[in-house]
Design a protein around this motif. Structure first.
Motif, PDB file in Angstrom:
ATOM      1  N   MET A 265       0.939  -1.214   0.004  1.00  0.00           N
ATOM      2  CA  MET A 265       0.058  -0.018   0.105  1.00  0.00           C
ATOM      3  C   MET A 265       0.967   1.189   0.036  1.00  0.00           C
ATOM      4  SD  MET A 265      -3.175  -0.504  -0.093  1.00  0.00           S
ATOM      5  CE  MET A 265      -4.398   0.469   0.549  1.00  0.00           C
ATOM      6  N   SER A 266       2.250   1.118   0.411  1.00  0.00           N
ATOM      7  CA  SER A 266       2.918   2.295   0.440  1.00  0.00           C
ATOM      8  C   SER A 266       3.387   2.663  -0.804  1.00  0.00           C
ATOM      9  CB  SER A 266       4.275   2.012   1.284  1.00  0.00           C
ATOM     10  OG  SER A 266       4.911   1.148   0.898  1.00  0.00           O
ATOM     11  N   ARG A 267       3.153   1.846  -1.793  1.00  0.00           N
ATOM     12  CA  ARG A 267       3.785   2.091  -3.272  1.00  0.00           C
ATOM     13  C   ARG A 267       2.644   2.882  -4.246  1.00  0.00           C
ATOM     14  NH1 ARG A 267       7.247  -2.732  -4.897  1.00  0.00           N
ATOM     15  NH2 ARG A 267       7.409  -1.734  -6.890  1.00  0.00           N
ATOM     16  N   THR A 268       1.249   2.836  -3.640  1.00  0.00           N
ATOM     17  CA  THR A 268       0.390   3.630  -4.389  1.00  0.00           C
ATOM     18  C   THR A 268      -0.466   4.346  -3.446  1.00  0.00           C
ATOM     19  OG1 THR A 268      -1.576   3.222  -5.659  1.00  0.00           O
ATOM     20  CG2 THR A 268      -1.276   1.519  -4.003  1.00  0.00           C
ATOM     21  N   LYS A 269      -0.925   5.711  -4.075  1.00  0.00           N
ATOM     22  CA  LYS A 269      -1.627   6.432  -3.188  1.00  0.00           C
ATOM     23  C   LYS A 269      -3.099   6.185  -3.331  1.00  0.00           C
ATOM     24  CE  LYS A 269      -2.422   9.612  -7.210  1.00  0.00           C
ATOM     25  NZ  LYS A 269      -1.901   8.360  -8.264  1.00  0.00           N
ATOM     26  N   HIS A 270      -3.471   5.230  -4.200  1.00  0.00           N
ATOM     27  CA  HIS A 270      -5.028   4.804  -4.367  1.00  0.00           C
ATOM     28  C   HIS A 270      -5.379   3.806  -3.068  1.00  0.00           C
ATOM     29  CE1 HIS A 270      -5.398   6.191  -8.372  1.00  0.00           C
ATOM     30  NE2 HIS A 270      -4.406   5.404  -8.630  1.00  0.00           N
ATOM     31  N   ARG A 271      -6.497   4.176  -2.407  1.00  0.00           N
ATOM     32  CA  ARG A 271      -6.974   3.270  -1.487  1.00  0.00           C
ATOM     33  C   ARG A 271      -8.534   2.806  -1.940  1.00  0.00           C
ATOM     34  NH1 ARG A 271      -2.894   3.422  -0.581  1.00  0.00           N
ATOM     35  NH2 ARG A 271      -1.579   4.262   1.319  1.00  0.00           N
ATOM     36  N   PRO A 272      -8.319   1.620  -2.630  1.00  0.00           N
ATOM     37  CA  PRO A 272      -9.666   0.905  -3.517  1.00  0.00           C
ATOM     38  C   PRO A 272     -10.549   0.725  -2.695  1.00  0.00           C
ATOM     39  CG  PRO A 272      -7.447  -0.626  -3.623  1.00  0.00           C
ATOM     40  CD  PRO A 272      -7.189   0.551  -2.897  1.00  0.00           C
ATOM     41  N   GLN A 273     -11.779   0.859  -3.284  1.00  0.00           N
ATOM     42  CA  GLN A 273     -12.978   0.678  -2.607  1.00  0.00           C
ATOM     43  C   GLN A 273     -13.581  -0.624  -3.536  1.00  0.00           C
ATOM     44  OE1 GLN A 273     -13.976   4.166  -4.107  1.00  0.00           O
ATOM     45  NE2 GLN A 273     -14.342   5.530  -2.044  1.00  0.00           N
ATOM     46  N   VAL A 274     -13.338  -0.619  -4.729  1.00  0.00           N
ATOM     47  CA  VAL A 274     -13.931  -1.677  -5.776  1.00  0.00           C
ATOM     48  C   VAL A 274     -12.747  -2.446  -6.251  1.00  0.00           C
ATOM     49  CG1 VAL A 274     -15.119  -2.074  -7.762  1.00  0.00           C
ATOM     50  CG2 VAL A 274     -15.802  -0.097  -6.223  1.00  0.00           C
ATOM     51  N   SER A 275     -12.863  -3.777  -6.209  1.00  0.00           N
ATOM     52  CA  SER A 275     -12.029  -4.962  -6.954  1.00  0.00           C
ATOM     53  C   SER A 275     -12.685  -5.310  -8.171  1.00  0.00           C
ATOM     54  CB  SER A 275     -11.426  -5.852  -5.955  1.00  0.00           C
ATOM     55  OG  SER A 275     -12.332  -6.251  -5.369  1.00  0.00           O
ATOM     56  N   ILE A 276     -11.822  -5.404  -9.139  1.00  0.00           N
ATOM     57  CA  ILE A 276     -12.446  -6.178 -10.614  1.00  0.00           C
ATOM     58  C   ILE A 276     -11.214  -7.007 -10.883  1.00  0.00           C
ATOM     59  CG2 ILE A 276     -12.983  -5.778 -12.788  1.00  0.00           C
ATOM     60  CD1 ILE A 276     -12.798  -2.523 -12.101  1.00  0.00           C
ATOM     61  N   ILE A 277     -11.919  -8.508 -11.111  1.00  0.00           N
ATOM     62  CA  ILE A 277     -11.204  -9.540 -11.668  1.00  0.00           C
ATOM     63  C   ILE A 277     -11.471  -9.764 -13.207  1.00  0.00           C
ATOM     64  CG2 ILE A 277     -10.339 -12.025 -11.395  1.00  0.00           C
ATOM     65  CD1 ILE A 277     -11.052 -11.770  -8.509  1.00  0.00           C
ATOM     66  N   CYS A 278     -10.367  -9.429 -13.925  1.00  0.00           N
ATOM     67  CA  CYS A 278     -10.834  -9.839 -15.400  1.00  0.00           C
ATOM     68  C   CYS A 278     -10.707 -11.131 -15.840  1.00  0.00           C
ATOM     69  CB  CYS A 278      -9.544  -9.165 -16.231  1.00  0.00           C
ATOM     70  SG  CYS A 278      -9.489  -7.269 -16.051  1.00  0.00           S
ATOM     71  N   GLY A 279     -11.762 -11.508 -16.542  1.00  0.00           N
ATOM     72  CA  GLY A 279     -11.710 -12.872 -17.074  1.00  0.00           C
ATOM     73  C   GLY A 279     -10.741 -12.951 -18.216  1.00  0.00           C
ATOM     74  N   SER A 280     -10.701 -14.216 -18.722  1.00  0.00           N
ATOM     75  CA  SER A 280     -10.141 -14.610 -20.027  1.00  0.00           C
ATOM     76  C   SER A 280     -10.267 -13.507 -21.085  1.00  0.00           C
ATOM     77  CB  SER A 280     -10.393 -16.001 -20.431  1.00  0.00           C
ATOM     78  OG  SER A 280      -9.508 -16.850 -19.704  1.00  0.00           O
ATOM     79  N   GLY A 281      -9.505 -12.904 -21.662  1.00  0.00           N
ATOM     80  CA  GLY A 281      -9.538 -11.936 -22.985  1.00  0.00           C
ATOM     81  C   GLY A 281     -10.227 -10.639 -22.529  1.00  0.00           C
ATOM     82  N   LEU A 282     -10.395 -10.308 -21.204  1.00  0.00           N
ATOM     83  CA  LEU A 282     -11.144  -9.169 -20.723  1.00  0.00           C
ATOM     84  C   LEU A 282     -10.312  -8.217 -19.936  1.00  0.00           C
ATOM     85  CD1 LEU A 282     -14.647 -10.888 -19.662  1.00  0.00           C
ATOM     86  CD2 LEU A 282     -14.285  -9.395 -21.509  1.00  0.00           C
ATOM     87  N   GLY A 283      -9.118  -8.403 -20.336  1.00  0.00           N
ATOM     88  CA  GLY A 283      -7.909  -7.781 -19.292  1.00  0.00           C
ATOM     89  C   GLY A 283      -8.308  -6.163 -19.610  1.00  0.00           C
TER      90      GLY A 283
ATOM     91  N   CYS B 215     -10.228   2.278  -7.606  1.00  0.00           N
ATOM     92  CA  CYS B 215     -10.469   0.911  -7.991  1.00  0.00           C
ATOM     93  C   CYS B 215      -9.074   0.024  -7.890  1.00  0.00           C
ATOM     94  CB  CYS B 215     -11.013   0.424  -9.339  1.00  0.00           C
ATOM     95  SG  CYS B 215     -12.624   1.318  -9.627  1.00  0.00           S
ATOM     96  N   VAL B 216      -9.011  -1.335  -7.696  1.00  0.00           N
ATOM     97  CA  VAL B 216      -7.764  -2.287  -8.049  1.00  0.00           C
ATOM     98  C   VAL B 216      -8.556  -3.365  -9.145  1.00  0.00           C
ATOM     99  CG1 VAL B 216      -8.301  -3.328  -6.000  1.00  0.00           C
ATOM    100  CG2 VAL B 216      -6.052  -3.627  -7.261  1.00  0.00           C
ATOM    101  N   CYS B 217      -7.510  -3.546 -10.037  1.00  0.00           N
ATOM    102  CA  CYS B 217      -7.966  -4.612 -10.962  1.00  0.00           C
ATOM    103  C   CYS B 217      -6.809  -5.703 -11.375  1.00  0.00           C
ATOM    104  CB  CYS B 217      -8.374  -3.697 -12.199  1.00  0.00           C
ATOM    105  SG  CYS B 217      -9.001  -4.528 -13.718  1.00  0.00           S
ATOM    106  N   MET B 218      -7.310  -6.749 -11.138  1.00  0.00           N
ATOM    107  CA  MET B 218      -6.706  -7.913 -11.442  1.00  0.00           C
ATOM    108  C   MET B 218      -6.686  -8.216 -13.176  1.00  0.00           C
ATOM    109  SD  MET B 218      -6.956 -10.727  -8.585  1.00  0.00           S
ATOM    110  CE  MET B 218      -5.921 -12.058  -8.958  1.00  0.00           C
ATOM    111  N   GLN B 219      -5.636  -7.996 -13.666  1.00  0.00           N
ATOM    112  CA  GLN B 219      -5.408  -8.200 -14.878  1.00  0.00           C
ATOM    113  C   GLN B 219      -4.646  -9.484 -15.299  1.00  0.00           C
ATOM    114  OE1 GLN B 219      -3.315  -5.267 -17.203  1.00  0.00           O
ATOM    115  NE2 GLN B 219      -4.921  -4.536 -18.340  1.00  0.00           N
ATOM    116  N   GLY B 220      -5.574 -10.540 -15.045  1.00  0.00           N
ATOM    117  CA  GLY B 220      -5.101 -11.946 -14.975  1.00  0.00           C
ATOM    118  C   GLY B 220      -5.453 -12.574 -13.550  1.00  0.00           C
ATOM    119  N   ARG B 221      -6.214 -13.673 -13.629  1.00  0.00           N
ATOM    120  CA  ARG B 221      -6.495 -14.439 -12.390  1.00  0.00           C
ATOM    121  C   ARG B 221      -5.749 -15.686 -12.347  1.00  0.00           C
ATOM    122  NH1 ARG B 221     -11.874 -15.101 -14.412  1.00  0.00           N
ATOM    123  NH2 ARG B 221     -12.811 -14.220 -12.593  1.00  0.00           N
ATOM    124  N   PHE B 222      -6.171 -16.472 -11.390  1.00  0.00           N
ATOM    125  CA  PHE B 222      -5.180 -17.634 -11.088  1.00  0.00           C
ATOM    126  C   PHE B 222      -6.299 -18.700 -11.082  1.00  0.00           C
ATOM    127  CE2 PHE B 222      -3.061 -14.389  -8.361  1.00  0.00           C
ATOM    128  CZ  PHE B 222      -2.078 -14.018  -9.334  1.00  0.00           C
TER     129      PHE B 222
END
Ligand SMILES: O=P(O)(O)O[C@H]1O[C@H](CO)[C@@H](O)[C@H]1O
Ligand SMILES: Nc1nc2[nH]cnc2c(=O)[nH]1
Length: 278
Positions: free
Chosen positions: A1-19, A61-68
Motif C-alpha cells: 500500500m505504501s507504493r500507491t496513493k490509491h485506497r481502493p473501494q472496488v476490486s475487479i477480476i478480469c476474465g480470459s480476454g477481458l483484461g 479501484c484495483v483490477c486484477m489483469q489476470g486471475r489464478f
C-alpha cells in the motif's frame, strides 16, 4: 500500500480476454504479480499478470489483469489470496468477470450473463478455499452462500443495460465451476444442462466464496464465448483462441456495463480499513 496513493473501494477480476477492463482506469499505478509478495504468477494466455490501481468515475479501484485458476496447479488458498489482500486494503465490493460456455439453449456467444448464483463442483467434493483452520478475523467457520451475488447490483446492471441499449444481450443465470483444464464432454454437458446450469467455466467461484466469507459484496458477469456442445451430431469444437476472440469482440460492451455499475454503486466511505496489516 505504501507504493500507491490509491485506497481502493472496488476490486475487479478480469476474465480470459477481458483484461481491457483495466484500461479505463485513470491515474494508474501498475504492479507485476512477480513484484508482489505472496502472489502466484499468471500462466494462462489472455491473463497479463498485473495488478492495476486507478480511478473510475470517481471510485478508487484495483483490477486484477489476470486471475489464478486451480488447473494451473495453484492451491485454492493461493488462487484466492488476492481477495483477502483486497479486504485488508478496505475494498467493499468485488466484481468478477469470466469467459464461459453456454449450457442453456437461450444463451449465445457474445451474450452477457449476470451471475445470480453458482454451483461449486470442486467445492461439493471437498476442494474449497475455506478448508482448513478458519481465520475468524475474516469471517465465520460456516458462511452462508445463499445470497452471495448482490441483488441490488444485479438489478442495477439490468437497469443500466436497458439504458445502454444492450438489454437484448444481457440475461441472468447460474454459473458452474468445473476444475478444467479440459472442456466438457457431451455427456458432461448434458448432465450440467439437466442440473440447471446456464454457463460453465473453470474459475470465479473460489474467489466469490472467499469474498462472501469476508463480507465483500459481489457482482459477477460471464461473457458467453462459446456454446457447450450437447449433441453427438454437432461438429463444433471449443478452443481457447476462440474464447479470447469473443472476449476481444465484446470487450467494449462489457467495459461499458462494468463502468456504469461502478459509477452508480453506493460506497460506504466510513469503512474500517485494515491497511496497516498490508
Ligand atoms: O474463467 P476465465 O478466467 O475467464 O477463463 C475461462 O476461459 C478459459 C478457457 O478458455 C478457462 O480458464 C475458463 O475458466
Ligand atoms: N469449462 C468451460 N470453461 C469455459 N470457458 C470458456 N468457455 C468454456 C467452456 O465451454 N467450458
Amino acid at each position: 500500500m505504501s507504493r500507491t496513493k490509491h485506497r481502493p473501494q472496488v476490486s475487479i477480476i478480469c476474465g480470459s480476454g477481458l483484461g481491457m477492463l483495466a484500461d479505463s482506469l485513470e491515474c494508474q499505478d501498475q504492479f507485476s504479480y512477480s513484484d508482489i509478495p505472496g502472489f502466484p504468477q499468471s500462466t494462462v494466455q489472455g491473463h497479463a499478470g498485473r495488478l492495476v490501481f486507478g480511478e473510475l468515475k470517481g471510485k478508487s479501484c484495483v483490477c486484477m489483469q489476470g486471475r489464478f485458476h486451480m488447473y494451473e496447479g495453484h492451491s485454492l488458498l493461493k488462487t484466492t489470496f488476492p481477495i483477502r489482500v483486497f479486504k485488508l486494503m478496505g475494498v467493499q465490493t468485488l466484481i468478477v468477470t469470466n469467459a464461459a460456455g453456454s449450457v442453456a439453449d437461450h444463451l449465445h456467444p457474445g451474450d452477457i450473463m449476470i451471475i445470480k448464483d453458482h454451483i461449486n463442483f470442486p467445492g461439493l467434493v471437498g476442494l474449497n478455499p475455506l478448508h482448513g483452520p478458519n481465520d475468524e478475523r475474516f469471517g465465520p467457520r460456516f458462511p452462508a452462500m445463499s445470497g452471495c451475488y448482490n441483488r441490488e447490483l444485479r438489478s442495477l446492471a439490468h437497469e443500466i443495460s436497458k439504458q445502454l441499449d444492450i438489454a437484448g444481450l444481457v440475461q441472468e443465470g447460474v454459473y458452474a465451476m468445473v476444475g478444467g483444464p479440459n472442456f466438457e464432454t457431451i455427456a458432461e454437458a448434458r448432465m450440467l444442462h439437466r442440473m440447471g446450469v446456464d454457463a460453465v467455466g473453470m474459475s470465479t467461484v473460489p474467489e466469490v466464496v472467499v469474498a462472501s466469507h469476508c463480507g465483500l459484496q459481489v457482482f459477477g458477469l460471464s461473457l458467453i464465448t462459446n456454446k457447450v456442445v450437447k449433441s453427438y451430431d454437432d461438429s463444433d469444437c471449443v478452443n481457447h483462441d476462440g474464447v479470447l476472440e469473443v472476449g476481444r469482440l465484446r470487450s467494449q460492451t462489457v467495459q461499458q456495463l462494468v463502468t456504469e455499475v461502478i459509477s452508480r454503486m453506493e460506497i460506504n466511505n466510513n469503512i474500517d480499513r485494515m491497511s496497516n496489516a498490508v
